[in-house]
Design a protein around this motif. Structure first.
Motif, PDB file in Angstrom:
ATOM      1  N   ASP A 169     -35.993 -17.581-116.067  1.00 34.41           N
ATOM      2  CA  ASP A 169     -36.793 -18.705-115.547  1.00 34.41           C
ATOM      3  C   ASP A 169     -36.961 -18.599-114.040  1.00 34.41           C
ATOM      4  O   ASP A 169     -37.921 -19.097-113.470  1.00 34.41           O
ATOM      5  CB  ASP A 169     -36.087 -20.041-115.839  1.00 34.41           C
ATOM      6  N   VAL A 170     -35.960 -18.014-113.397  1.00 31.56           N
ATOM      7  CA  VAL A 170     -35.890 -17.957-111.927  1.00 31.56           C
ATOM      8  C   VAL A 170     -35.703 -16.497-111.536  1.00 31.56           C
ATOM      9  O   VAL A 170     -34.936 -15.778-112.178  1.00 31.56           O
ATOM     10  CB  VAL A 170     -34.676 -18.771-111.409  1.00 31.56           C
ATOM     11  N   VAL A 171     -36.406 -16.067-110.484  1.00 33.47           N
ATOM     12  CA  VAL A 171     -36.278 -14.687-110.011  1.00 33.47           C
ATOM     13  C   VAL A 171     -35.842 -14.698-108.552  1.00 33.47           C
ATOM     14  O   VAL A 171     -36.510 -15.295-107.701  1.00 33.47           O
ATOM     15  CB  VAL A 171     -37.625 -13.934-110.148  1.00 33.47           C
ATOM     16  N   THR A 219     -42.130  -8.736-107.273  1.00 31.25           N
ATOM     17  CA  THR A 219     -42.478 -10.034-106.681  1.00 31.25           C
ATOM     18  C   THR A 219     -43.800 -10.524-107.275  1.00 31.25           C
ATOM     19  O   THR A 219     -43.926 -11.689-107.683  1.00 31.25           O
ATOM     20  CB  THR A 219     -42.614  -9.918-105.141  1.00 31.25           C
ATOM     21  N   LEU A 220     -44.778  -9.618-107.327  1.00 38.69           N
ATOM     22  CA  LEU A 220     -46.088  -9.989-107.884  1.00 38.69           C
ATOM     23  C   LEU A 220     -45.966 -10.354-109.365  1.00 38.69           C
ATOM     24  O   LEU A 220     -46.597 -11.311-109.826  1.00 38.69           O
ATOM     25  CB  LEU A 220     -47.065  -8.825-107.732  1.00 38.69           C
ATOM     26  N   ALA A 279     -46.387 -14.540-113.354  1.00 37.09           N
ATOM     27  CA  ALA A 279     -45.827 -15.105-114.585  1.00 37.09           C
ATOM     28  C   ALA A 279     -45.387 -16.565-114.414  1.00 37.09           C
ATOM     29  O   ALA A 279     -44.869 -17.164-115.350  1.00 37.09           O
ATOM     30  CB  ALA A 279     -44.650 -14.248-115.047  1.00 37.09           C
ATOM     31  N   GLY A 280     -45.577 -17.126-113.233  1.00 34.65           N
ATOM     32  CA  GLY A 280     -45.265 -18.546-113.055  1.00 34.65           C
ATOM     33  C   GLY A 280     -43.789 -18.860-112.952  1.00 34.65           C
ATOM     34  O   GLY A 280     -43.356 -19.983-113.239  1.00 34.65           O
ATOM     35  N   HIS A 314     -50.258 -19.398-106.836  1.00 36.91           N
ATOM     36  CA  HIS A 314     -51.115 -20.569-106.917  1.00 36.91           C
ATOM     37  C   HIS A 314     -51.770 -20.648-108.303  1.00 36.91           C
ATOM     38  O   HIS A 314     -51.774 -21.696-108.946  1.00 36.91           O
ATOM     39  CB  HIS A 314     -52.176 -20.464-105.818  1.00 36.91           C
ATOM     40  N   ALA A 315     -52.279 -19.518-108.741  1.00 36.75           N
ATOM     41  CA  ALA A 315     -52.998 -19.492-110.028  1.00 36.75           C
ATOM     42  C   ALA A 315     -52.062 -19.776-111.202  1.00 36.75           C
ATOM     43  O   ALA A 315     -52.440 -20.445-112.163  1.00 36.75           O
ATOM     44  CB  ALA A 315     -53.672 -18.134-110.207  1.00 36.75           C
ATOM     45  N   SER A 316     -50.817 -19.293-111.129  1.00 43.32           N
ATOM     46  CA  SER A 316     -49.912 -19.434-112.274  1.00 43.32           C
ATOM     47  C   SER A 316     -49.051 -20.695-112.188  1.00 43.32           C
ATOM     48  O   SER A 316     -48.394 -21.061-113.152  1.00 43.32           O
ATOM     49  CB  SER A 316     -48.968 -18.229-112.343  1.00 43.32           C
ATOM     50  N   GLY A 317     -49.021 -21.299-110.993  1.00 48.56           N
ATOM     51  CA  GLY A 317     -48.122 -22.435-110.792  1.00 48.56           C
ATOM     52  C   GLY A 317     -46.711 -22.010-110.428  1.00 48.56           C
ATOM     53  O   GLY A 317     -45.782 -22.820-110.436  1.00 48.56           O
TER      54      GLY A 317
END
Ligand code: NAD
Ligand code: MG
Length: 395
Positions: free
Chosen positions: A99-101, A114-115, A120-121, A144-147
């Motif tokens: 869930d967290v990176v 990173t990308l 993947a949001g 921005h696009a993935s939230g």
């Protein structure tokens, strides 16, 4: 945010930030669990971390380490699955194993993962500043696009992130000031830096960090990279960004508002605070870091950076102003030069000289695609490598 415990991927697990992240995570077994551990090439160190944290997956970027990782996991009786290579890493980061990176790979090598996390949001705890220098617009646009929620875990940007929570709109911010420790050579003249050794350069007075960022702190390139990082993270133009040298490293950065208020975040120089902010946000959680006793420190000093002795900061400002491929060229030339300095191949003052030469030889072009940025990165690496080889031949 998904339910607890949150599954955390720690990329660059065997490094300095990796160790700090794992320390904070281990303090919160109810809310955080290590699910992926990734490292560059240190198989033994990665195996030791797997035995301690028991992740579902372990990734070694260097594919030649795969068999040793797989067999080592088996010998230890761990059910962690072994993987190798950067594609495998990107897939794990983007998939449902985490869930967290925590993005704490050093250098441009961290961009791809990173990308992947941004697309993947995921909640992205971003230490890998080089990915923002190289491709800041793309990383921010992907998030921005993935939230995806990006929480910076560079101490200055984490401080700014915290201070910015006291306003509604970006227009309320007048200026942001990044503090810099000044590194181990603060106060020295340019001429006196000709013979400094890698050991002297990595001996940072306040922070304990990996070798590359320690050299960047000694040249002040680190602060230059951080200005570009702040520009992307907070959408601020260069005229609203400043740098102040603050040798005690207790004030981690400042935000000045249009009403005359300046907010700063203070704390002991220990990256576990920034990591705990990212891991717990929007709640505050224990980090293991003691509070700040200002009486025992006595004073806070501030001075202007010396751009004559430390031209890397000026070069980074120029690359930021040029935009396009210039920051990618700056970053790549710097990575190659720092690595050569650490290996004793070039002098300390050759670092800014090589970066300046690369920026002059490869003028900025507009760069909207990842391919264009990666091409500029590669060109700058080749150019700087051959300049270093030429120096060695002449010597
Ligand atoms: P480090 O050298 O201690 O660790 C680097 C980590 O990256 C190691 O785990 C290494 O195995 C891994 N790695 C290297 N190449 C890799 C590759 N190709 N693929 C996968 N993994 C790879 O570095 P660090 O000091 O922990 O810094 C990590 C990042 O965090 C850097 O971008 C640095 O600028 C940033 N940062 C560090 C600090 C700090 O206090 N150390 C503070 C702010 C920001
Ligand atoms: Mg920093």
């Amino acid at each position: 945010m998904s339910s607890l415990p949150q599954r955390v991927a720690v990329l660059g697990a065997t490094g300095s930030i990796g160790a700090s992240a794992l320390d904070v995570i281990a303090r919160h077994p109810d809310r955080l669990r290590v699910s992926v551990l990734a490292a560059g090439s240190q198989v033994d160190a990665l195996l030791a971390l797997c035995a301690q944290h028991r992740p579902q997956h372990a990734v070694i970027a260097d594919e030649s380490g795969y068999a040793r990782l797989r067999d080592g996991l088996r010998e230890r009786g761990l059910d962690t699955r072994a993987h190798a290579g950067s594609t495998a890493l990107d897939q794990l980061v983007a998939g449902d194993a985490c869930d967290v990176v925590v993005a704490a790979i050093v250098g441009a090598a961290g961009l791809s993962s990173t990308l992947a996390a941004a697309h993947a949001g995921k909640r992205l705890l971003l230490a890998n500043k080089e990915s923002l220098v190289l491709a800041g617009e793309l990383v921010i646009a992907a998030a921005h696009a993935s939230g995806a929620e990006i929480i910076p875990v560079d101490s200055e940007h984490n401080a700014i992130f915290q201070c910015l929570r006291s306003c509604r709109a970006q227009g309320e911010v007048r200026r942001v000031v990044l503090t810099a420790s000044g590194g181990p050579f603060r106060g020295r003249s340019r001429a006196s830096l000709a013979d400094v050794t890698p050991q002297q350069a990595v001996a940072h007075p306040k922070w304990s960090m990996g070798p590359k960022i320690s050299v960047d702190s000694a040249t002040l390139m680190n602060k230059g990279l951080e200005l570009i990082e702040a520009h992307h993270l907070f959408g601020l133009s260069s005229d609203r960004l400043g740098v102040l040298v603050h040798p005690q490293s207790l004030v981690h950065s400042l935000v000045e508002y249009i009403d005359g208020s300046t907010l700063a975040q203070l704390g002991l120089p220990d990256m576990r605070t920034a990591l705990a902010v990212g891991l717990g946000w929007p709640e505050r959680i224990q980090s293991g870091v003691a509070g700040l006793d200002l009486l025992s420190h006595g004073r806070l000093d501030f001075e202007a950076p010396d751009l004559e002795a430390f031209p890397c900061l000026r070069l980074a400002c120029e690359a930021m102003a040029s935009g396009g491929t210039a920051p990618a060229v700056l970053n790549a030339a710097n990575e190659v030069a720092v690595s050569a300095f650490l290996q004793g191949q070039i002098s300390f003052l050759s670092i800014p000289a090589l970066v300046e030469d690369a920026l002059a030889a490869l003028p900025a072009t507009p760069a909207s695609s990842l391919d264009a940025l990666l091409a500029a990165d590669l060109q700058a690496r080749r150019l700087t490598e051959s300049a270093i080889a030429g120096q060695a031949q002449r010597a």
